[in-house]
Write an enzyme that holds these catalytic residues in place. Structure first.
Site, PDB file in Angstrom:
ATOM      1  N   TYR A 173      -4.481   3.182   8.048  1.00 50.35           N
ATOM      2  CA  TYR A 173      -6.032   2.713   8.104  1.00 50.35           C
ATOM      3  C   TYR A 173      -6.598   3.118   9.676  1.00 50.35           C
ATOM      4  O   TYR A 173      -6.582   4.267  10.299  1.00 50.35           O
ATOM      5  CB  TYR A 173      -6.220   1.109   8.014  1.00 50.35           C
ATOM      6  CG  TYR A 173      -5.525   0.959   6.866  1.00 50.35           C
ATOM      7  CD1 TYR A 173      -5.722   1.323   5.652  1.00 50.35           C
ATOM      8  CD2 TYR A 173      -4.358   0.075   6.764  1.00 50.35           C
ATOM      9  CE1 TYR A 173      -5.172   0.970   4.499  1.00 50.35           C
ATOM     10  CE2 TYR A 173      -3.459  -0.216   5.548  1.00 50.35           C
ATOM     11  CZ  TYR A 173      -4.146   0.237   4.505  1.00 50.35           C
ATOM     12  OH  TYR A 173      -3.409   0.018   3.199  1.00 50.35           O
ATOM     13  N   SER A 176       0.680  -1.159  -0.028  1.00 50.19           N
ATOM     14  CA  SER A 176       0.128   0.049   0.137  1.00 50.19           C
ATOM     15  C   SER A 176       0.744   1.196  -0.026  1.00 50.19           C
ATOM     16  O   SER A 176       0.233   2.391  -0.021  1.00 50.19           O
ATOM     17  CB  SER A 176      -0.952  -0.118   1.126  1.00 50.19           C
ATOM     18  OG  SER A 176      -2.029  -0.742   0.999  1.00 50.19           O
ATOM     19  N   TYR A 235      -3.550  -2.400 -10.144  1.00 49.22           N
ATOM     20  CA  TYR A 235      -3.474  -2.111  -8.574  1.00 49.22           C
ATOM     21  C   TYR A 235      -2.528  -3.150  -8.138  1.00 49.22           C
ATOM     22  O   TYR A 235      -1.490  -2.982  -7.225  1.00 49.22           O
ATOM     23  CB  TYR A 235      -4.785  -2.273  -8.155  1.00 49.22           C
ATOM     24  CG  TYR A 235      -4.811  -2.166  -6.339  1.00 49.22           C
ATOM     25  CD1 TYR A 235      -4.635  -1.119  -5.913  1.00 49.22           C
ATOM     26  CD2 TYR A 235      -5.085  -3.479  -5.972  1.00 49.22           C
ATOM     27  CE1 TYR A 235      -4.555  -0.974  -4.345  1.00 49.22           C
ATOM     28  CE2 TYR A 235      -4.900  -3.297  -4.373  1.00 49.22           C
ATOM     29  CZ  TYR A 235      -4.714  -2.138  -3.897  1.00 49.22           C
ATOM     30  OH  TYR A 235      -4.903  -2.128  -2.431  1.00 49.22           O
ATOM     31  N   VAL A 248       1.125  -3.862   3.731  1.00 49.31           N
ATOM     32  CA  VAL A 248       0.937  -5.204   4.368  1.00 49.31           C
ATOM     33  C   VAL A 248       2.335  -5.952   4.237  1.00 49.31           C
ATOM     34  O   VAL A 248       2.223  -6.992   4.729  1.00 49.31           O
ATOM     35  CB  VAL A 248      -0.092  -5.987   4.134  1.00 49.31           C
ATOM     36  CG1 VAL A 248      -1.603  -5.466   4.595  1.00 49.31           C
ATOM     37  CG2 VAL A 248      -0.414  -6.136   2.799  1.00 49.31           C
ATOM     38  N   LYS A 292       0.509   3.366  -2.987  1.00 48.37           N
ATOM     39  CA  LYS A 292      -0.531   4.421  -3.046  1.00 48.37           C
ATOM     40  C   LYS A 292      -0.114   5.793  -3.034  1.00 48.37           C
ATOM     41  O   LYS A 292      -0.806   6.485  -3.443  1.00 48.37           O
ATOM     42  CB  LYS A 292      -1.803   3.997  -1.908  1.00 48.37           C
ATOM     43  CG  LYS A 292      -2.479   2.582  -2.061  1.00 48.37           C
ATOM     44  CD  LYS A 292      -3.250   2.130  -0.853  1.00 48.37           C
ATOM     45  CE  LYS A 292      -3.879   0.933  -1.074  1.00 48.37           C
ATOM     46  NZ  LYS A 292      -4.552   0.461   0.274  1.00 48.37           N
TER      47      LYS A 292
HETATM   48  N1  GLU Z   1      -2.222  -5.019  -1.942  1.00 45.44           N
HETATM   49  C1  GLU Z   1      -2.790  -4.888  -0.726  1.00 45.44           C
HETATM   50  C2  GLU Z   1      -4.264  -5.222  -0.695  1.00 45.44           C
HETATM   51  O1  GLU Z   1      -4.971  -4.705  -1.372  1.00 45.44           O
HETATM   52  C3  GLU Z   1      -2.653  -3.838  -0.143  1.00 45.44           C
HETATM   53  C4  GLU Z   1      -2.818  -3.522   1.393  1.00 45.44           C
HETATM   54  C5  GLU Z   1      -2.124  -2.851   2.125  1.00 45.44           C
HETATM   55  O2  GLU Z   1      -0.820  -2.671   2.030  1.00 45.44           O
HETATM   56  O3  GLU Z   1      -2.144  -2.428   3.325  1.00 45.44           O
HETATM   57  O4  GLU Z   1      -4.907  -6.010  -0.213  1.00 45.44           O
END
Ligand code: GLU
Length: 301
Positions: free
Chosen positions: A236, A61, A188, A254, A64
């Site tokens: 989050y 993430s 993505y 993650v 992002k």
């Molecule tokens: N590729 C992961 C997902 O969409 C990213 C989530 C993350 O890194 O927090 O589940």
């Protein structure tokens, strides 16, 4: 600075609770949780590291942040008609709010919001072209060419991305997706599968610092706004805790990485694959709290 990082790495290695490696993406479940690395790129050109700082990891993430910067570069403030700027208070892949708020995701860092920014960045180009542009951007930001996408991680996620597909279809049903869910999810999952070392990530994060002589890929206002979103939404439903303990904007993934910005001072990347209950790196968060304590860095003075 080197002494502080060596102490942080030594303390991280002493930790008995390493957290839990993400296993919903099968390839990530194979990563050795004992690894730890931290790197700092300072505004005055310094670069300091400790631990496994040459081992590439899946940035997940954290990508992002880079895609948000590129999407804003494409459409500017028009992006905010399609995605909000409020913390969600829910887990990263929650569908709850999306239903209640008519297909407009709360922020660009929860998965639903990130799918909208990826869709915006994708625009009318092919996933291959968009991913090529993203890699060029990250390589230019870090001034390092050896940054790649781990195809096995991308496919491992794509094969199990049922929730993210559900989010994408939900967005499409609200006409908040212009490309097909397949193209958006394909892009993505590949952006999330970019592999970087903490050295490369800390260097790339300098685009969010305001300091003389650094690569200037983003306007001052854009940096401030992206940092604000990292502060309020970057972890989050653990964002409040991170702000409380660390006091600096950060974005977690993650894969166990966290990119943290000490505005005007430094870009910091930390990596430890085991996650806490919020899905953020456990030892990475602890290391950042220790760094903030030892340096006194905080946006709150
Ligand atoms: N590729 C992961 C997902 O969409 C990213 C989530 C993350 O890194 O927090 O589940």
């Amino acid at each position: 600075m080197q002494k502080i990082l060596d102490e942080i790495a030594a303390n991280a290695l002493k930790a008995t609770d390493l957290g839990k490696v993400a296993d919903y993406i099968p390839e990530l479940a194979k990563v050795d949780p004992k690894q730890f690395a931290i790197s700092i790129a300072t505004a005055d050109g310094g670069l300091f590291s400790a631990g496994d700082c040459d081992t590439p990891f899946s940035i997940q993430s954290i990508s992002k942040v880079f895609v948000l910067a590129l999407a804003l570069g494409k459409v500017g403030d028009a992006l905010w008609k399609r995605v909000g700027r409020e913390p969600s208070g829910l887990s990263f892949d929650s569908v709850l709010l999306l239903e209640r708020e008519n297909g407009v995701p709360r922020n660009p860092f929860i998965n639903a919001g990130a799918l909208v920014t990826t869709d915006t960045f994708l625009n009318c180009s092919t996933p291959r072209e968009a991913l090529g542009a993203l890699l060029r951007f990250v390589r230019a930001a870090s001034d390092r060419d050896d940054i790649h996408i781990d195809e096995s991680v991308a496919h491992s996620e794509l094969d199990t991305a049922h929730r993210n597909f559900a989010l994408a279809h939900y967005l499409a049903s609200h006409r908040n997706l212009t490309n097909t869910p397949e193209h958006v999810l394909g892009t993505y999952c590949h952006q999330c599968a970019i592999e970087m070392t903490t050295v490369q990530l800390a260097l790339a994060g300098r685009i969010l610092l305001d300091a003389e002589g650094l690569p200037s890929l983003l306007s001052h206002q854009r940096k401030r706004r992206i940092n604000a979103l990292m502060m309020t939404c970057g972890h989050y439903d653990g964002s409040g805790d991170f702000a409380f303990e660390v006091g600096l904007p950060g974005k977690s993934g993650v894969g166990g990485g966290i990119l943290v910005i000490a505005p005007g001072r430094a870009s910091i990347a930390v990596w430890s694959p085991g996650l806490n209950a919020y899905g953020n790196s456990k030892r990475g968060t602890e290391a950042m709290a220790e760094l903030a304590r030892k340096t006194g860095w905080s946006v709150f003075g």
